[in-house]
Design a protein around this motif. Structure first.
Motif, PDB file in Angstrom:
ATOM      1  N   ARG A 122      13.601 -10.849  -2.308  1.00 48.97           N
ATOM      2  CA  ARG A 122      12.968 -10.199  -1.173  1.00 48.97           C
ATOM      3  C   ARG A 122      13.253  -8.696  -1.180  1.00 48.97           C
ATOM      4  O   ARG A 122      14.338  -8.278  -1.568  1.00 48.97           O
ATOM      5  N   ALA A 123      12.278  -7.919  -0.704  1.00 48.20           N
ATOM      6  CA  ALA A 123      12.484  -6.492  -0.460  1.00 48.20           C
ATOM      7  C   ALA A 123      12.804  -6.351   1.022  1.00 48.20           C
ATOM      8  O   ALA A 123      11.931  -6.063   1.848  1.00 48.20           O
ATOM      9  N   SER A 124      14.072  -6.546   1.377  1.00 47.80           N
ATOM     10  CA  SER A 124      14.428  -6.713   2.779  1.00 47.80           C
ATOM     11  C   SER A 124      15.927  -6.519   2.954  1.00 47.80           C
ATOM     12  O   SER A 124      16.701  -6.744   2.024  1.00 47.80           O
ATOM     13  N   PRO A 125      16.359  -6.142   4.158  1.00 44.59           N
ATOM     14  CA  PRO A 125      17.796  -6.055   4.423  1.00 44.59           C
ATOM     15  C   PRO A 125      18.447  -7.411   4.655  1.00 44.59           C
ATOM     16  O   PRO A 125      19.667  -7.492   4.742  1.00 44.59           O
ATOM     17  N   VAL A 126      17.648  -8.483   4.780  1.00 49.42           N
ATOM     18  CA  VAL A 126      18.196  -9.813   5.007  1.00 49.42           C
ATOM     19  C   VAL A 126      17.619 -10.775   3.983  1.00 49.42           C
ATOM     20  O   VAL A 126      16.511 -10.577   3.476  1.00 49.42           O
ATOM     21  N   ALA A 127      18.355 -11.843   3.687  1.00 48.10           N
ATOM     22  CA  ALA A 127      17.956 -12.768   2.630  1.00 48.10           C
ATOM     23  C   ALA A 127      16.955 -13.810   3.096  1.00 48.10           C
ATOM     24  O   ALA A 127      16.314 -14.465   2.269  1.00 48.10           O
ATOM     25  N   PHE A 128      16.799 -13.985   4.416  1.00 49.41           N
ATOM     26  CA  PHE A 128      15.990 -15.097   4.925  1.00 49.41           C
ATOM     27  C   PHE A 128      14.628 -14.659   5.449  1.00 49.41           C
ATOM     28  O   PHE A 128      13.833 -15.501   5.869  1.00 49.41           O
ATOM     29  N   ALA A 129      14.333 -13.369   5.465  1.00 48.56           N
ATOM     30  CA  ALA A 129      13.070 -12.893   6.028  1.00 48.56           C
ATOM     31  C   ALA A 129      12.678 -11.592   5.349  1.00 48.56           C
ATOM     32  O   ALA A 129      13.467 -10.965   4.654  1.00 48.56           O
ATOM     33  N   GLY A 130      11.439 -11.183   5.583  1.00 52.38           N
ATOM     34  CA  GLY A 130      10.939  -9.965   4.976  1.00 52.38           C
ATOM     35  C   GLY A 130      10.101 -10.256   3.748  1.00 52.38           C
ATOM     36  O   GLY A 130      10.010 -11.396   3.286  1.00 52.38           O
ATOM     37  N   PRO A 131       9.453  -9.245   3.176  1.00 51.81           N
ATOM     38  CA  PRO A 131       8.533  -9.441   2.046  1.00 51.81           C
ATOM     39  C   PRO A 131       9.193 -10.147   0.868  1.00 51.81           C
ATOM     40  O   PRO A 131      10.248  -9.740   0.386  1.00 51.81           O
ATOM     41  N   LYS A 132       8.537 -11.217   0.410  1.00 53.43           N
ATOM     42  CA  LYS A 132       9.058 -12.054  -0.665  1.00 53.43           C
ATOM     43  C   LYS A 132       8.182 -11.900  -1.901  1.00 53.43           C
ATOM     44  O   LYS A 132       6.979 -11.674  -1.808  1.00 53.43           O
ATOM     45  N   ALA A 307      -3.361   7.451 -16.906  1.00 50.02           N
ATOM     46  CA  ALA A 307      -2.632   6.972 -15.733  1.00 50.02           C
ATOM     47  C   ALA A 307      -2.433   5.470 -15.802  1.00 50.02           C
ATOM     48  O   ALA A 307      -3.265   4.735 -16.354  1.00 50.02           O
ATOM     49  N   LEU A 308      -1.320   5.026 -15.227  1.00 49.10           N
ATOM     50  CA  LEU A 308      -1.043   3.611 -15.003  1.00 49.10           C
ATOM     51  C   LEU A 308      -0.833   3.409 -13.512  1.00 49.10           C
ATOM     52  O   LEU A 308      -0.269   4.267 -12.825  1.00 49.10           O
ATOM     53  N   ALA A 309      -1.270   2.258 -13.013  1.00 50.25           N
ATOM     54  CA  ALA A 309      -1.151   1.945 -11.589  1.00 50.25           C
ATOM     55  C   ALA A 309       0.066   1.065 -11.340  1.00 50.25           C
ATOM     56  O   ALA A 309       0.481   0.284 -12.198  1.00 50.25           O
ATOM     57  N   HIS A 310       0.636   1.220 -10.144  1.00 53.75           N
ATOM     58  CA  HIS A 310       1.706   0.308  -9.724  1.00 53.75           C
ATOM     59  C   HIS A 310       1.735   0.239  -8.207  1.00 53.75           C
ATOM     60  O   HIS A 310       0.819   0.686  -7.535  1.00 53.75           O
ATOM     61  N   HIS A 311       2.792  -0.404  -7.664  1.00 50.70           N
ATOM     62  CA  HIS A 311       2.955  -0.589  -6.215  1.00 50.70           C
ATOM     63  C   HIS A 311       1.879  -1.533  -5.665  1.00 50.70           C
ATOM     64  O   HIS A 311       1.295  -1.287  -4.605  1.00 50.70           O
ATOM     65  N   HIS A 312       1.645  -2.619  -6.351  1.00 54.70           N
ATOM     66  CA  HIS A 312       0.642  -3.589  -5.913  1.00 54.70           C
ATOM     67  C   HIS A 312       0.992  -4.962  -6.491  1.00 54.70           C
ATOM     68  O   HIS A 312       1.662  -5.067  -7.510  1.00 54.70           O
ATOM     69  N   GLY A 313       0.572  -6.016  -5.815  1.00 54.68           N
ATOM     70  CA  GLY A 313       0.542  -7.346  -6.394  1.00 54.68           C
ATOM     71  C   GLY A 313       1.827  -8.131  -6.437  1.00 54.68           C
ATOM     72  O   GLY A 313       1.813  -9.266  -6.924  1.00 54.68           O
ATOM     73  N   THR A 314       2.947  -7.600  -5.950  1.00 51.73           N
ATOM     74  CA  THR A 314       4.213  -8.341  -6.004  1.00 51.73           C
ATOM     75  C   THR A 314       4.776  -8.613  -4.616  1.00 51.73           C
ATOM     76  O   THR A 314       5.099  -9.759  -4.291  1.00 51.73           O
ATOM     77  N   PHE A 315       4.927  -7.593  -3.779  1.00 48.88           N
ATOM     78  CA  PHE A 315       5.415  -7.749  -2.409  1.00 48.88           C
ATOM     79  C   PHE A 315       4.278  -7.390  -1.443  1.00 48.88           C
ATOM     80  O   PHE A 315       3.693  -6.312  -1.552  1.00 48.88           O
ATOM     81  N   GLN A 316       3.985  -8.276  -0.481  1.00 42.48           N
ATOM     82  CA  GLN A 316       2.987  -7.928   0.516  1.00 42.48           C
ATOM     83  C   GLN A 316       3.653  -7.149   1.631  1.00 42.48           C
ATOM     84  O   GLN A 316       4.327  -7.695   2.494  1.00 42.48           O
ATOM     85  N   LEU A 317       3.427  -5.850   1.621  1.00 39.55           N
ATOM     86  CA  LEU A 317       3.995  -4.962   2.624  1.00 39.55           C
ATOM     87  C   LEU A 317       2.996  -4.613   3.711  1.00 39.55           C
ATOM     88  O   LEU A 317       3.391  -4.222   4.815  1.00 39.55           O
ATOM     89  N   THR A 318       1.701  -4.734   3.399  1.00 45.33           N
ATOM     90  CA  THR A 318       0.662  -4.284   4.316  1.00 45.33           C
ATOM     91  C   THR A 318      -0.444  -5.334   4.395  1.00 45.33           C
ATOM     92  O   THR A 318      -0.242  -6.491   4.031  1.00 45.33           O
ATOM     93  N   ASP A 319      -1.634  -4.948   4.838  1.00 43.94           N
ATOM     94  CA  ASP A 319      -2.623  -5.936   5.265  1.00 43.94           C
ATOM     95  C   ASP A 319      -3.706  -6.266   4.249  1.00 43.94           C
ATOM     96  O   ASP A 319      -4.443  -7.240   4.437  1.00 43.94           O
ATOM     97  N   GLU A 320      -3.853  -5.469   3.181  1.00 41.32           N
ATOM     98  CA  GLU A 320      -4.946  -5.732   2.249  1.00 41.32           C
ATOM     99  C   GLU A 320      -4.645  -6.963   1.386  1.00 41.32           C
ATOM    100  O   GLU A 320      -3.496  -7.380   1.236  1.00 41.32           O
ATOM    101  N   ALA A 321      -5.719  -7.526   0.803  1.00 43.18           N
ATOM    102  CA  ALA A 321      -5.588  -8.697  -0.068  1.00 43.18           C
ATOM    103  C   ALA A 321      -4.832  -8.343  -1.339  1.00 43.18           C
ATOM    104  O   ALA A 321      -4.759  -7.178  -1.752  1.00 43.18           O
ATOM    105  N   ILE A 322      -4.285  -9.350  -2.004  1.00 46.12           N
ATOM    106  CA  ILE A 322      -3.452  -9.120  -3.186  1.00 46.12           C
ATOM    107  C   ILE A 322      -4.235  -8.443  -4.306  1.00 46.12           C
ATOM    108  O   ILE A 322      -3.687  -7.609  -5.038  1.00 46.12           O
ATOM    109  N   ASP A 323      -5.527  -8.762  -4.452  1.00 51.34           N
ATOM    110  CA  ASP A 323      -6.322  -8.183  -5.537  1.00 51.34           C
ATOM    111  C   ASP A 323      -7.137  -6.968  -5.106  1.00 51.34           C
ATOM    112  O   ASP A 323      -7.808  -6.340  -5.936  1.00 51.34           O
ATOM    113  N   ALA A 324      -7.062  -6.597  -3.826  1.00 49.41           N
ATOM    114  CA  ALA A 324      -7.893  -5.488  -3.328  1.00 49.41           C
ATOM    115  C   ALA A 324      -7.602  -4.163  -4.022  1.00 49.41           C
ATOM    116  O   ALA A 324      -8.544  -3.421  -4.359  1.00 49.41           O
TER     117      ALA A 324
END
Length: 354
Positions: A122-132, A307-324
């Motif tokens: 998880r990208a989170s301060p706690v192990a039981f909640a937050g983006p997985k 260019a190479l792209a990143h910051h997508h497809g692993t942790f859902q931090l916001t509202d767009e779809a995974i492939d958007a």
């Protein structure tokens, strides 16, 4: 609206990963102190050309507002790729392996460099909640070669992962180069982490023929509610035998000035790694995260050949779809009449070589 305590903690942890606003008990870290500068007022850092972070009221409006349109991601979206890197890459070649989200392994001139390493669940301060995680890291931790250096761009939980840095310290004891104040976070968590903190525009020698310069980026940083902007954030310009690489780990676009200034000071750039995800809703994210259209403009501004792209497809931090983000990147490139091969979105475990 009545929500459960667990749901509230989940919202808080999710916000913490992205914008650093968990409940007060998550914010116990010591913070940076140093001389006043043109981007530090003696207490907090600021970007003279940026925007302040959103308020807690705006966070709650986004998270709990009745008009929110959030697309749920599939629980698990494995990448078809997995990389087993070589022990070293010598000479003028650069090998980049995409680990996922904003994490990369860069190998060149006999050096192995990790960028924003996150192997945690998880990208989170706690192990039981937050983006997985929605997929495994593109390199298994045990398959990593000996790591010489880690570059950590800022304190948000999807970039500064103390658990991963501790694992790296125990196994490899790499140097960790980071902007001012983040070294305090790391040492508070684990004294074995060899953190070295630097200001914007500092140039740091990493090895023969390889150096990194920390450059301003349109973002901000926090680990908790009471430490907003008490540590600095940065992007990286890496000098390698194959040319200069511009690694933007997190940034809004603004008027593009940050990217044009990097081009003027550090160009020509052989390659830019640019974020394309975590951008919806735009009213909330615009000042801190680029969308794919912004990223294409940033490519023009910095003038990188590739260019190479990143910051997508692993942790859902916001509202767009995974492939958007990847779909929108292709559309933005077509609209700008740029060949899609010039700005490529890899999947975790894929490799790009120069």
């Amino acid at each position: 609206m009545i929500i459960s305590r667990r749901r509230l903690l989940g919202l808080v942890a999710g916000a913490a990963a992205l914008i650093g606003v968990p409940s007060f008990w998550f914010s116990r870290m010591k913070t940076y102190s140093g001389p006043v500068s043109d981007h530090f007022d003696g207490l907090r850092f600021f970007d003279p050309d940026g925007s302040p972070p959103k308020s807690l009221r705006e966070v709650l409006r986004w998270q709990l507002g009745s008009g929110r349109q959030r697309t749920d991601w599939p629980v698990w979206v494995p990448s078809p790729y997995a990389d087993t890197p070589p022990a070293r890459v010598d000479g003028a070649r650069v090998r980049l392996s995409f680990v996922g989200h904003a994490s990369w392994l860069l190998q060149t001139a006999g050096l192995n460099i990790l960028i924003d390493p996150v192997w945690s669940e998880r990208a989170s301060p706690v192990a039981f909640a937050g983006p997985k995680r929605h997929n495994d890291p593109g390199i298994a931790f045990d398959a990593l070669p000996e790591i010489d250096v880690a570059l950590v761009s800022h304190g948000h939980y999807d970039h500064l992962d103390v658990a991963t840095l501790s694992r790296l310290a125990a196994k490899f004891s790499p140097r960790v180069v980071t902007p001012l104040g983040n070294d305090v976070t790391m040492r508070e968590a684990d004294g074995a982490i060899r953190a070295e903190a630097f200001d914007w525009n500092a140039r740091v020698e990493l090895g023969p023929g390889v150096a990194v310069t920390l450059v301003a980026t349109r973002h901000w940083s926090a680990r908790g509610l009471f430490d907003r902007n008490k540590a600095l954030w940065a992007s990286f310009v890496l000098e390698t035998p194959a040319g200069k690489l511009y690694v933007v780990c997190d940034s809004g676009y603004g008027d593009g000035g940050h990217f044009r200034r990097v081009a003027a000071a550090h160009g020509p750039l052989r390659l830019a790694i640019l974020p394309i995800g975590a951008y919806e809703p735009r009213w909330f994210m615009r000042d801190q995260h680029m969308n794919p259209q912004d990223a294409v403009k940033a490519l023009f501004d910095c003038g990188a050949a590739q260019a190479l792209a990143h910051h997508h497809g692993t942790f859902q931090l916001t509202d767009e779809a995974i492939d958007a983000p990847v779909i929108a990147l292709g559309e933005a490139l077509d609209e700008a009449k740029v060949a899609r091969e010039r700005f490529v979105a890899l999947k975790p475990g894929q490799v790009y070589e120069i």
